[in-house]
Enzyme design. Sequence first.
Site, short mmCIF file in Angstrom:
data_model
loop_
_atom_site.label_atom_id
_atom_site.label_comp_id
_atom_site.label_asym_id
_atom_site.label_seq_id
_atom_site.Cartn_x
_atom_site.Cartn_y
_atom_site.Cartn_z
CB SER A 158 -9.04 5.01 6.94
OG SER A 158 -9.24 5.18 5.58
CG HIS A 193 -1.76 1.24 1.30
ND1 HIS A 193 -2.94 1.34 0.59
CD2 HIS A 193 -1.60 2.42 1.93
CE1 HIS A 193 -3.47 2.53 0.80
NE2 HIS A 193 -2.68 3.21 1.60
CE LYS A 240 -9.31 2.31 2.80
NZ LYS A 240 -9.30 3.72 2.38
NE ARG A 297 -10.48 10.22 9.07
CZ ARG A 297 -9.64 9.46 8.35
NH1 ARG A 297 -10.07 8.37 7.74
NH2 ARG A 297 -8.38 9.80 8.26
CG ASP A 303 -12.38 3.95 4.77
OD1 ASP A 303 -11.91 4.63 5.70
OD2 ASP A 303 -12.01 4.08 3.59
N1 URA Z 1 -5.89 6.92 2.75
C1 URA Z 1 -6.94 6.22 3.26
O1 URA Z 1 -7.38 5.24 2.68
N2 URA Z 1 -7.50 6.67 4.40
C2 URA Z 1 -7.06 7.74 5.08
O2 URA Z 1 -7.60 8.08 6.11
C3 URA Z 1 -5.98 8.44 4.53
C4 URA Z 1 -5.41 8.00 3.37
#
Ligand code: URA
Length: 433
Positions: free
Chosen positions: A183, A82, A187, A168, A161
Amino acid sequence: MNIIDIIEKKKHSEELSEEEIKYLIDNYVNGNIPDYQMSALLMAIYFNKLNIDETYFLTKSMVLSGETIKLDKVKGIKVDKHSTGGVGDSVTLVLGPLMASVGLVFAKMSGRGLGHTGGTLDKLESIPGFNISLTDEEFINNLNESHIAVIGQTADIVPADKLLYALRDATATVDNVSLISSSILSKKIALANDALVLDVKVGKGAFMKDVESATELSKLMVELGKKFNRKTKAIITNMNEPLGKAIGNSLEVIEAIETLRGEGPKALEEISVTIGSKLMHMCGKTEDEEEAKNILHENLRNGKAIEKFKEMVKLQGGDISYIDNTKKFELSKIKCEIYSNESGYVKEIDALEIGIASRDLGAGRLTKEDKLDLGAGILLNKKIGDYVNEGELLATLYTNKEDVVKDVAKRIEDAFSFSDDKENYELILKEID
Ligand code: URA
């Protein structure tokens, strides 16, 4: 249990229990908790923080808010990466085939670009026919057949999310390490891979502006990953210039193909090989990371990596003649070369400005609904540490929007800064185990 008591507790910095966090997420997703109460709680979390256990329970509840993809029908060790979002960052396109070339399974769920950072799905869709919407069965079959598949994240994965991120964003509570970690990790955990390397970017083009905050985020994400029994490591990398020389969808795919043939920019190869070597070593493929790096550099030169890329493109319906002949990618019609007004060593290329410029040329989106021009973008001719003579080519832009050319060309020129002395540019700033 009720939401007002939970807000009250966090307002006084008290620790929330697993049951309270699960109650929150379940009831927010099903609409019982309104945005105004969740906003108040987010702000309390922002100021009073979550500890590691609360962050773990939050992540777990978020994962359970939607579907998960099990990979037990896929043979072999499954790996993932990621990136917190870079400019000119096509590492996934290079790393995936590299992992498949050494017998690891690269099962990847990617996103689209938004704002100044690009998205893997948009890049892959610049290959005509490429399908990012595989069914679970197709995804698993492709992974068993060629060890690599890249798909888009469906709406059923971590719905909590999507709701929380939007809230947010609207309540200035994005930049809290626990909220960011839950977050990102939720995923990742929703797809049952075995090992994960996180590439946390630092610098003007990145979410984290300094190494200290990137270290805090990285450590938390690594700890969280391990709590979910996922082998997890992180690297912190410099984003004070775009990673590769290409910014824009087709341009980045071409650059990734060149890199898979051992002819790409050094920085893109270095990050891909570093992440790959960590994954190989973590999964017991080699005694150490150095041995893994040698194998990966070799596979970029002996044809194994590019073959895996072609296999993936073919299995996902893409036209592989574009991989064999990258001149087939159609770039935008207007091409404008940008020349330097000064001489000196390139000191910095403001990645945020370059990302925004590329977006304005048509390569990125301002809103989710914006349509992309896949042939638009920027090719850098110089990178940090290169010497530039006045009048030399700095970059070339591609666009179909005549009205933006002059302004964007000037902004690209201004994104470059120079110095009399050559400065050392460290690409990999820190490694977190
Ligand atoms: N990328 C994400 O998937 N979530 C966040 O909160 C910040 C960056």
